[in-house]
Design a protein around this motif. Structure first.
Motif, PDB file in Angstrom:
ATOM      1  N   UNK A  37       0.801  -1.280   0.197  1.00 45.62           N
ATOM      2  CA  UNK A  37       0.019  -0.065  -0.070  1.00 45.62           C
ATOM      3  C   UNK A  37       0.870   1.203   0.073  1.00 45.62           C
ATOM      4  N   UNK A  38       1.912   1.292   0.739  1.00 48.20           N
ATOM      5  CA  UNK A  38       2.864   2.349   0.916  1.00 48.20           C
ATOM      6  C   UNK A  38       3.407   2.576  -0.643  1.00 48.20           C
ATOM      7  N   UNK A  39       3.882   1.338  -1.022  1.00 46.84           N
ATOM      8  CA  UNK A  39       4.670   1.587  -2.198  1.00 46.84           C
ATOM      9  C   UNK A  39       3.513   1.975  -3.330  1.00 46.84           C
ATOM     10  N   UNK A  50     -10.730   2.792  -2.116  1.00 47.24           N
ATOM     11  CA  UNK A  50     -11.518   1.981  -3.123  1.00 47.24           C
ATOM     12  C   UNK A  50     -10.541   1.673  -4.168  1.00 47.24           C
ATOM     13  N   UNK A  51      -9.714   2.859  -4.738  1.00 45.21           N
ATOM     14  CA  UNK A  51      -8.703   2.725  -5.795  1.00 45.21           C
ATOM     15  C   UNK A  51      -7.585   1.709  -5.342  1.00 45.21           C
ATOM     16  N   UNK A  52      -7.275   2.123  -4.007  1.00 46.98           N
ATOM     17  CA  UNK A  52      -6.131   1.188  -3.591  1.00 46.98           C
ATOM     18  C   UNK A  52      -6.461  -0.306  -3.437  1.00 46.98           C
ATOM     19  N   UNK A  53      -7.692  -0.373  -2.933  1.00 48.33           N
ATOM     20  CA  UNK A  53      -8.276  -1.907  -3.265  1.00 48.33           C
ATOM     21  C   UNK A  53      -8.244  -2.516  -4.588  1.00 48.33           C
ATOM     22  N   UNK A  54      -8.404  -1.764  -5.755  1.00 48.42           N
ATOM     23  CA  UNK A  54      -8.516  -2.154  -6.990  1.00 48.42           C
ATOM     24  C   UNK A  54      -7.177  -2.282  -7.267  1.00 48.42           C
ATOM     25  N   UNK A  55      -6.187  -1.489  -7.044  1.00 48.36           N
ATOM     26  CA  UNK A  55      -4.630  -1.636  -7.156  1.00 48.36           C
ATOM     27  C   UNK A  55      -4.156  -2.733  -6.745  1.00 48.36           C
ATOM     28  N   UNK A  56      -4.459  -3.144  -5.525  1.00 51.96           N
ATOM     29  CA  UNK A  56      -3.683  -4.141  -4.904  1.00 51.96           C
ATOM     30  C   UNK A  56      -4.483  -5.561  -4.956  1.00 51.96           C
ATOM     31  N   UNK A  61     -12.868  -3.878   2.104  1.00 50.51           N
ATOM     32  CA  UNK A  61     -12.873  -4.186   3.649  1.00 50.51           C
ATOM     33  C   UNK A  61     -11.615  -4.482   4.103  1.00 50.51           C
ATOM     34  N   UNK A  62     -10.714  -5.274   3.308  1.00 49.99           N
ATOM     35  CA  UNK A  62      -9.346  -5.515   3.478  1.00 49.99           C
ATOM     36  C   UNK A  62      -8.499  -4.096   3.480  1.00 49.99           C
TER      37      UNK A  62
END
Length: 140
Positions: A37-39, A50-56, A61-62
């Protein structure tokens, strides 16, 4: 349907990658998911959860849980979204950037030492080519 040869390679590769990942993870100070996430924030700039969740490629929820843990450590912060008042953006703090840089410096250290100690020049060249192939597979 994959060929038996491809299936065998996949099984061996998965096993080897799992062992290597666990060994490298042992060197980590920041859990792998949080470091990812930091990276992502470092590479992409501020993002919504939400965009972070898609990216990862994780459930929202996670990601919300990971964001909460990183906020508790003051590694990231939230700010209002500039165009959508319902959303907020998550971004790195200075402490988050410093922690990420320290983690990036530490991670390859053990692996680089192992590569130097265990592999011949020819094997190192093969490993470098293999890394390119693994990257290609990972982005498929």
């Amino acid at each position: 349907m994959p060929t038996p040869e491809a299936a065998a390679i996949a099984a061996d590769l998965r096993t080897a990658m799992g062992k290597l990942l666990r060994r490298v993870k042992h060197e980590d100070r920041i859990p792998l998911g949080q470091a990812a996430v930091l990276g992502s924030l470092d590479r992409n700039g501020a993002m919504t959860t939400s965009d972070l969740a898609v990216d990862q490629r994780v459930r929202p929820q996670s990601m919300a849980r990971a964001v909460g843990l990183l906020m508790e450590q003051d590694l990231i912060t939230r700010r209002p979204h500039p165009t959508d008042g319902r959303k907020s953006l998550v971004e790195l703090t200075d402490a988050g950037r410093a922690a990420l840089e320290a983690e990036r410096g530490r991670r390859p250290g053990w692996l680089a030492q192992a590569i130097e100690a265990e592999l011949t020049d020819e094997e190192r060249e093969l490993l470098a080519r293999s890394a390119e192939l693994l990257e290609r597979l990972a982005t498929r």
